[in-house]
Design an enzyme around this catalytic site. Structure first.
Site, PDB file in Angstrom:
ATOM      1  N   ASN A 206       0.850  -1.195   0.000  1.00 18.07           N
ATOM      2  CA  ASN A 206       0.000   0.000   0.000  1.00 18.07           C
ATOM      3  C   ASN A 206       0.880   1.237   0.000  1.00 18.07           C
ATOM      4  O   ASN A 206       2.108   1.143   0.069  1.00 18.07           O
ATOM      5  CB  ASN A 206      -0.973  -0.018   1.181  1.00 18.07           C
ATOM      6  N   LYS A 285       7.965 -17.788  -9.689  1.00 19.48           N
ATOM      7  CA  LYS A 285       7.171 -16.710 -10.269  1.00 19.48           C
ATOM      8  C   LYS A 285       5.951 -17.309 -10.964  1.00 19.48           C
ATOM      9  O   LYS A 285       6.087 -18.242 -11.752  1.00 19.48           O
ATOM     10  CB  LYS A 285       8.054 -15.966 -11.286  1.00 19.48           C
ATOM     11  N   PHE A 322      -4.585   4.534  14.274  1.00 20.27           N
ATOM     12  CA  PHE A 322      -4.851   5.496  13.213  1.00 20.27           C
ATOM     13  C   PHE A 322      -5.970   4.936  12.352  1.00 20.27           C
ATOM     14  O   PHE A 322      -6.081   3.719  12.198  1.00 20.27           O
ATOM     15  CB  PHE A 322      -3.598   5.725  12.356  1.00 20.27           C
ATOM     16  N   LYS A 336     -14.026   2.516  15.367  1.00 17.93           N
ATOM     17  CA  LYS A 336     -12.814   1.674  15.437  1.00 17.93           C
ATOM     18  C   LYS A 336     -12.196   1.727  16.826  1.00 17.93           C
ATOM     19  O   LYS A 336     -11.672   0.731  17.322  1.00 17.93           O
ATOM     20  CB  LYS A 336     -11.780   2.138  14.406  1.00 17.93           C
ATOM     21  N   LYS A 340     -11.760  -1.806  18.615  1.00 13.51           N
ATOM     22  CA  LYS A 340     -10.421  -2.360  18.840  1.00 13.51           C
ATOM     23  C   LYS A 340      -9.951  -2.159  20.278  1.00 13.51           C
ATOM     24  O   LYS A 340      -8.863  -2.595  20.643  1.00 13.51           O
ATOM     25  CB  LYS A 340      -9.420  -1.730  17.864  1.00 13.51           C
TER      26      LYS A 340
HETATM   27  N1  CTP Z   1      -4.478  -2.369  12.265  1.00 10.98           N
HETATM   28  C1  CTP Z   1      -3.854  -3.431  12.867  1.00 10.98           C
HETATM   29  N2  CTP Z   1      -3.859  -4.655  12.276  1.00 10.98           N
HETATM   30  C2  CTP Z   1      -4.490  -4.849  11.101  1.00 10.98           C
HETATM   31  C3  CTP Z   1      -5.150  -3.782  10.475  1.00 10.98           C
HETATM   32  C4  CTP Z   1      -5.129  -2.545  11.072  1.00 10.98           C
HETATM   33  O1  CTP Z   1      -3.288  -3.253  13.939  1.00 10.98           O
HETATM   34  N3  CTP Z   1      -4.477  -6.055  10.557  1.00 10.98           N
HETATM   35  C5  CTP Z   1      -4.447  -1.066  12.935  1.00 10.98           C
HETATM   36  C6  CTP Z   1      -3.815   0.041  12.129  1.00 10.98           C
HETATM   37  O2  CTP Z   1      -2.433   0.127  12.360  1.00 10.98           O
HETATM   38  C7  CTP Z   1      -4.527   1.268  12.632  1.00 10.98           C
HETATM   39  C8  CTP Z   1      -5.907   0.745  12.980  1.00 10.98           C
HETATM   40  O3  CTP Z   1      -5.762  -0.664  13.160  1.00 10.98           O
HETATM   41  O4  CTP Z   1      -3.944   1.797  13.789  1.00 10.98           O
HETATM   42  C9  CTP Z   1      -6.974   1.010  11.966  1.00 10.98           C
HETATM   43  O5  CTP Z   1      -6.533   0.573  10.708  1.00 10.98           O
HETATM   44  P1  CTP Z   1      -7.487   0.631   9.444  1.00 10.98           P
HETATM   45  O6  CTP Z   1      -6.817  -0.017   8.281  1.00 10.98           O
HETATM   46  O7  CTP Z   1      -8.016   2.017   9.273  1.00 10.98           O
HETATM   47  O8  CTP Z   1      -8.677  -0.222   9.997  1.00 10.98           O
HETATM   48  P2  CTP Z   1      -9.184  -1.634   9.676  1.00 10.98           P
HETATM   49  O9  CTP Z   1      -9.418  -2.338  10.947  1.00 10.98           O
HETATM   50  O10 CTP Z   1      -8.293  -2.319   8.727  1.00 10.98           O
HETATM   51  O11 CTP Z   1     -10.606  -1.295   9.063  1.00 10.98           O
HETATM   52  P3  CTP Z   1     -11.096  -1.013   7.559  1.00 10.98           P
HETATM   53  O12 CTP Z   1     -10.012  -1.459   6.647  1.00 10.98           O
HETATM   54  O13 CTP Z   1     -12.301  -1.819   7.467  1.00 10.98           O
HETATM   55  O14 CTP Z   1     -11.346   0.458   7.504  1.00 10.98           O
END
Ligand code: CTP
Length: 400
Positions: A206, A285, A322, A336, A340
Site C-alpha cells: 500500500n 514466479k 490510526f 474503530k 479495537k
Molecule cells: N491495524 C492493525 N492490524 C491490522 C489492520 C489494522 O493493527 N491487521 C491497525 C492500524 O495500524 C490502525 C488501525 O488498526 O492503527 C486502523 O486501521 P485501518 O486499516 O483504518 O482499519 P481496519 O481495521 O483495517 O478497518 P477497515 O479497513 O475496514 O477500515
C-alpha cells in the site's frame, strides 16, 4: 561532566569527529580520543590531542599502555563509548567480538553504553553482512546515529554519509543526560506499509510511506522514551535513538509488536497493516496465462484489536491507533476506537488533496472516549507532538 571515549575509525568522515569532540566538550564532557590505524590516514592525532588536551590512544602496544592495562582502566572510567565514524570494519569487529586493536578491545571491556555513527558507501551499508552485524549490535543494546543520504566521497549519491556532528552530539547527550517527559517509558511504534508476498517477485502493498509513524518515534525519543520502531518496508531514515525492527508482512509485524507490547507503556499503531494476505505464497514466479488469475486472500491478524484484547480491562499499555478513512473519518474512527479497544484514534480523511499518504502534511481528528479534537492541516511532526501530548495524559504514573 562525563568522560566519553570517542573512537575514530578510518572513514572520510573522520574529520567531522573533531567537531564531535568539540561539541561534547561544549556540553562539559571530557573526551578521550581513540584512533584506529586507518583513521590516522585521514586525520592527524595531533588535531585530536590539541582539541581534547589528552593523549590520543592509537595503539595498545604503546610502551606504558599496559602498566595499568589502559583499555581496561579506560573501560571502567567512561560514561559512553561513541564511535564516529564507524566503518564496516569496526562494526564487523564489534559484532564478531574480535579484539584486535585498542578500540575493539575497549568495546568488549566496557559496560558503558555504546553509540555508533556508521559511515560507508551505500552498497556496503546495504550488504547483508553489514546489515546482519548492525542487527546483532542493535540486539545487544548498541545505539546508532543513522547515516544521512547525499553525495558520498566515493562519488555516489545515496545513504551512508556520516551524520552531522550536531546530531551525533545530541544523540550522545541523550544517552549521557537523559531527560524529557517520557523518560523511563517504553514506547512501541509500528510504522509504514506491510508487503504480503504473492510469489518470489510480486507482493500486495500500500502507499504508506511511514512518515507519520517515524515522526511519532522521533518525538518520543526527543521526550526521553526508549522507543522500539517496528517498521514495514520504508525508505525513510529511522530516527537516531530509536531501536529499529524491520518487518515485511502483517504477520511479522504482529509478532514483533506483541513481543514488546507487554513491557511497553504505550503502543502506537501508525502502520498501514494489510487486512488480507495471499492464502499461500507461490515459490518462484507465477507464469501468466490467458485465463483470469484468481488469488485467494485470507485475513491477517488485527494487531491493534489483539492488543486491546490482551490488556483486558487494564489501562497499560496505552493504545493509539490510526484510521485512514474516505468518508466521515470522525464517526468511523470512533467506531474503530471502541471495536479495537484503543484509547486514542487518529482519524484522517485520505480523500483530502495533498495530505496523508506520502505527504509531510496531515489533517486529523483525535478521538478519545472523552470526545474529539480537530488537528487542522499541519506538519506530521507537529501532529506527532499533539498525539504524544494527549497520550502522555493517559499514562499511569510511574512507579520508581
Ligand atoms: N491495524 C492493525 N492490524 C491490522 C489492520 C489494522 O493493527 N491487521 C491497525 C492500524 O495500524 C490502525 C488501525 O488498526 O492503527 C486502523 O486501521 P485501518 O486499516 O483504518 O482499519 P481496519 O481495521 O483495517 O478497518 P477497515 O479497513 O475496514 O477500515
Amino acid at each position: 561532566m562525563a568522560l566519553v571515549a570517542l573512537g575514530v575509525t578510518g572513514g572520510i568522515g573522520a574529520y567531522k569527529a573533531v567537531e564531535v569532540a568539540r561539541g561534547l566538550q561544549k556540553h562539559g564532557h571530557d573526551v578521550a580520543a581513540i584512533m584506529t590505524r586507518s583513521a590516522r590516514r585521514f586525520v592527524g592525532e595531533i588535531t585530536f590531542e590539541a582539541i581534547t588536551r589528552r593523549r590520543v590512544i592509537t595503539s595498545q602496544w604503546r610502551p606504558g599502555a599496559n602498566a595499568d592495562i589502559e583499555h581496561i582502566s579506560l573501560a571502567s572510567d567512561i560514561a559512553l563509548l561513541l564511535v564516529a565514524p564507524a566503518t564496516a570494519g569496526a562494526i564487523g569487529r564489534f559484532a564478531g567480538g574480535i579484539a584486535d586493536d585498542f578500540l575493539s578491545a575497549l568495546y568488549l571491556a566496557t559496560r558503558a553504553p555504546v553509540l555508533m555513527a556508521p559511515a560507508m558507501n551505500t552498497n556496503m551499508l546495504e550488504h547483508p553482512a553489514v546489515r546482519a552485524n548492525l542487527a546483532t549490535l542493535g540486539a545487544r543494546g548498541v545505539q546508532f546515529v543513522e547515516p544521512g543520504a547525499g553525495y558520498l566521497a566515493c562519488g555516489w549519491i545515496g545513504k551512508g554519509r556520516l551524520a552531522e556532528p550536531d546530531e551525533i552530539v545530541e544523540a550522545a547527550q541523550r544517552v549521557l543526560q537523559p531527560s524529557g517527559s517520557l523518560l523511563g517509558r517504553l514506547i512501541v511504534v509500528a510504522a509504514g506499509p506491510t508487503y504480503e508476498d504473492i510469489d518470489d517477485v510480486r507482493y500486495i502493498g500500500n502507499r504508506s510511506s511511514g512518515k507519520m509513524g517515524y515522526a511519532v518515534a522521533a518525538e518520543a525519543v526527543r521526550r526521553g522514551a526508549r522507543v522500539i520502531l517496528v517498521s514495514g518496508p520504508s525508505s525513510l531514515t529511522p530516527p537516531s535513538g530509536a531501536e529499529l525492527i524491520r518487518v515485511r508482512s502483517a504477520a511479522q509485524m504482529h509478532t514483533a509488536v506483541l513481543r514488546h507490547a507487554l513491557d511497553a507503556d504505550m503502543v502506537v499503531m501508525a502502520a498501514a497493516v494489510a487486512d488480507y494476505t495471499p492464502e499461500r505464497r507461490t515459490a518462484g514466479k507465477i507464469e501468466k496465462a490467458d485465463a483470469p488469475l484468481e488469488l485467494a486472500l485470507v485475513r491477517t491478524p488485527d494487531i491493534l484489536a489483539d492488543l486491546g484484547r490482551a490488556r483486558g480491562g487494564g489501562s497499560a499499555p496505552v493504545l493509539i491507533g490510526f484510521a485512514a478513512e474516505s468518508g466521515d473519518p470522525a464517526e468511523r474512527g470512533r467506531q474503530k476506537l471502541l471495536r479495537k479497544g484503543a484509547d486514542l484514534m487518529i482519524a484522517n480523511d485520505i480523500s483530502a488533496e495533498g495530505l496523508g499518504f506520502d505527504s509531510d502534511l496531515n489533517a486529523a481528528t483525535l478521538i478519545s472516549r472523552d470526545g474529539t479534537e480537530a488537528f487542522p492541516a499541519g506538519l506530521k511532526t507537529a501532529l506527532a507532538a499533539v498525539i504524544l501530548d494527549r497520550a502522555e495524559a493517559l499514562l499511569a504514573p510511574q512507579t520508581t
